[in-house]
Design an enzyme around this catalytic site. Structure first.
Site, PDB file in Angstrom:
ATOM      1  N   ARG A 130       0.883  -1.170   0.000  1.00 34.12           N
ATOM      2  CA  ARG A 130       0.000   0.000   0.000  1.00 34.12           C
ATOM      3  C   ARG A 130       0.914   1.211   0.000  1.00 34.12           C
ATOM      4  O   ARG A 130       1.552   1.507   1.017  1.00 34.12           O
ATOM      5  CB  ARG A 130      -0.906  -0.031   1.223  1.00 34.12           C
ATOM      6  CG  ARG A 130      -1.945   1.089   1.294  1.00 34.12           C
ATOM      7  CD  ARG A 130      -2.845   0.861   2.493  1.00 34.12           C
ATOM      8  NE  ARG A 130      -3.722   1.971   2.776  1.00 34.12           N
ATOM      9  CZ  ARG A 130      -4.954   2.096   2.300  1.00 34.12           C
ATOM     10  NH1 ARG A 130      -5.442   1.161   1.495  1.00 34.12           N
ATOM     11  NH2 ARG A 130      -5.702   3.134   2.619  1.00 34.12           N
ATOM     12  N   HIS A 143      -6.625   1.485  -7.297  1.00 30.37           N
ATOM     13  CA  HIS A 143      -6.989   0.680  -6.127  1.00 30.37           C
ATOM     14  C   HIS A 143      -7.774  -0.545  -6.629  1.00 30.37           C
ATOM     15  O   HIS A 143      -8.972  -0.683  -6.372  1.00 30.37           O
ATOM     16  CB  HIS A 143      -7.835   1.521  -5.170  1.00 30.37           C
ATOM     17  CG  HIS A 143      -7.938   0.972  -3.786  1.00 30.37           C
ATOM     18  ND1 HIS A 143      -7.370  -0.232  -3.399  1.00 30.37           N
ATOM     19  CD2 HIS A 143      -8.566   1.455  -2.673  1.00 30.37           C
ATOM     20  CE1 HIS A 143      -7.633  -0.449  -2.124  1.00 30.37           C
ATOM     21  NE2 HIS A 143      -8.361   0.548  -1.658  1.00 30.37           N
ATOM     22  N   GLN A 198     -10.054  -2.856  -4.322  1.00 32.37           N
ATOM     23  CA  GLN A 198     -11.323  -2.261  -3.900  1.00 32.37           C
ATOM     24  C   GLN A 198     -12.404  -2.483  -4.951  1.00 32.37           C
ATOM     25  O   GLN A 198     -13.548  -2.803  -4.626  1.00 32.37           O
ATOM     26  CB  GLN A 198     -11.139  -0.765  -3.650  1.00 32.37           C
ATOM     27  CG  GLN A 198     -12.418  -0.059  -3.226  1.00 32.37           C
ATOM     28  CD  GLN A 198     -12.931  -0.559  -1.899  1.00 32.37           C
ATOM     29  OE1 GLN A 198     -12.210  -0.535  -0.905  1.00 32.37           O
ATOM     30  NE2 GLN A 198     -14.184  -1.007  -1.858  1.00 32.37           N
ATOM     31  N   ASP A 225     -16.578   8.677  -3.067  1.00 37.11           N
ATOM     32  CA  ASP A 225     -15.402   8.498  -2.216  1.00 37.11           C
ATOM     33  C   ASP A 225     -15.136   9.832  -1.540  1.00 37.11           C
ATOM     34  O   ASP A 225     -15.756  10.850  -1.871  1.00 37.11           O
ATOM     35  CB  ASP A 225     -14.207   8.052  -3.068  1.00 37.11           C
ATOM     36  CG  ASP A 225     -13.036   7.519  -2.249  1.00 37.11           C
ATOM     37  OD1 ASP A 225     -13.154   7.444  -1.010  1.00 37.11           O
ATOM     38  OD2 ASP A 225     -11.994   7.187  -2.846  1.00 37.11           O
ATOM     39  N   CYS A 234     -16.136   3.224  -0.557  1.00 35.16           N
ATOM     40  CA  CYS A 234     -15.044   2.342  -0.129  1.00 35.16           C
ATOM     41  C   CYS A 234     -14.635   2.568   1.325  1.00 35.16           C
ATOM     42  O   CYS A 234     -13.926   1.734   1.890  1.00 35.16           O
ATOM     43  CB  CYS A 234     -13.848   2.481  -1.058  1.00 35.16           C
ATOM     44  SG  CYS A 234     -13.060   4.108  -1.033  1.00 35.16           S
ATOM     45  N   ARG A 261     -13.981  -7.165   0.826  1.00 36.33           N
ATOM     46  CA  ARG A 261     -12.549  -7.019   0.587  1.00 36.33           C
ATOM     47  C   ARG A 261     -11.833  -8.327   0.899  1.00 36.33           C
ATOM     48  O   ARG A 261     -10.882  -8.718   0.194  1.00 36.33           O
ATOM     49  CB  ARG A 261     -11.978  -5.883   1.453  1.00 36.33           C
ATOM     50  CG  ARG A 261     -12.407  -4.472   1.078  1.00 36.33           C
ATOM     51  CD  ARG A 261     -11.802  -4.019  -0.238  1.00 36.33           C
ATOM     52  NE  ARG A 261     -10.356  -4.046  -0.194  1.00 36.33           N
ATOM     53  CZ  ARG A 261      -9.595  -3.085   0.324  1.00 36.33           C
ATOM     54  NH1 ARG A 261     -10.142  -2.009   0.867  1.00 36.33           N
ATOM     55  NH2 ARG A 261      -8.272  -3.183   0.284  1.00 36.33           N
TER      56      ARG A 261
END
Length: 304
Positions: free
Chosen positions: A108, A135, A138, A223, A262, A290
């Site tokens: 990450r 991402h 996700q 988001d 998310c 996830r």
């Protein structure tokens, strides 16, 4: 060839579909089980996943840790600042060392190019757990959630409202691979990267009008307006004021439309409480998924 999972646009459509189908199957097969029980086939038995974090994390950290355990493996977790990476060791040198100590690496990271450099040298699978550019894990969880509640994603319309950020980029990458239409509403100064936008082809429509993007959509996604590392908080709040997902905006979507985010959510900014806590919201299933999506990614990487 080592199987890396760096960006959705790099995958064949058949591989992406196979990963999603495996995620569906793995989740269904362990319904009612305790979280710590390994899957019956345990495809990661005796394998170790390294997780390297340059950015703070809740869902990525817990879901990958649970994922590798449910696949029968183990995890080693480190913040980049705790490693020699934080003292200037070249990314390539860290990749060479970890490749001899673990069976896969999830990163990450702040800079997408660093993950690319890591993967070019690594001799074990490398998984993008989030970068400034994309991402992909996700989006797999999001598609898994949509399909659980509304059937196959092919042919559906997904509306993205807000910042044209890394999560938005990965939705763009997925649209032509999985056959859905993506309508994006964002201020002109915060549009998606044009190179990423081009990867969506005819499956992606860009507008500055949230009502236009959401009209008739099967799924509405947003988001945070200010991501980690953004320095222009006040400017962003002003630019995105008209892009809040509230009940009035949701009314423009299809009657059975669902809402995704998310997380973490800044309630009262990009989304109102009545939407995120309302009957259309699937954000908690999305967060749980996830685990299942990443299990399927790990299994696909190890199978290679």
């Amino acid at each position: 060839m080592v199987r890396h999972f760096l960006d959705i646009h790099r995958l064949d459509a058949a591989d992406l579909r196979a990963i999603l189908d495996d995620a569906h199957a793995r989740k269904a097969a362990r319904r009612g089980w305790p979280q710590g029980r390994p899957d019956a086939d345990a495809p990661a038995r005796d394998r170790v996943l390294a997780m390297v974090f340059e950015k703070n994390s809740t869902r990525t950290r817990f879901s990958f840790d649970a994922a590798i355990r449910q696949l029968g493996g183990a995890a080693i977790i480190a913040n980049a600042g705790d490693m020699q990476l934080g003292r200037g060791e070249p990314v390539e040198d860290t990749a060479r060392v970890l490749s001899r100590m673990v069976d896969a690496v999830m990163i990450r990271a702040n800079d997408h190019e660093e993950v690319e450099r890591f993967a070019r040298v690594a001799t074990v699978p490398v998984i993008n757990g989030l970068t400034d550019r994309s991402h992909p894990c996700q989006i797999l969880a999001d598609i898994l959630t949509i399909e659980e509640h509304r059937g196959p994603v092919a042919g559906k319309t997904i509306a993205w409202v807000g910042d044209g950020n890394n999560v938005c980029h990965s939705f763009i990458h997925a649209a032509p691979k999985l056959g859905f239409r993506l309508t994006i509403a964002c201020p002109a100064e915060y549009h998606p990267d044009l190179m990423d936008l081009a990867k969506g082809g005819d499956h992606v429509v860009l507008t500055s009008d949230p009502q236009e993007a959401v009209s008739g959509a099967d799924v509405v996604v947003t988001d945070t307006w200010v991501s980690m590392g953004d320095q222009d908080y006040d400017e962003r709040l002003a630019a995105f004021e008209a892009y809040q997902v509230d009940e009035a905006l949701m009314q423009a979507a299809a009657a059975d439309a669902v809402f995704l985010h998310c997380l973490p959510a800044h309630r009262g900014e990009e989304v109102t409480d009545d939407v995120i806590d309302g009957p259309r919201s699937l954000v908690w299933d999305e967060a749980e998924n996830r685990i299942h999506a990443q299990k399927a990614v790990l299994a696909w990487c190890f199978a290679g």
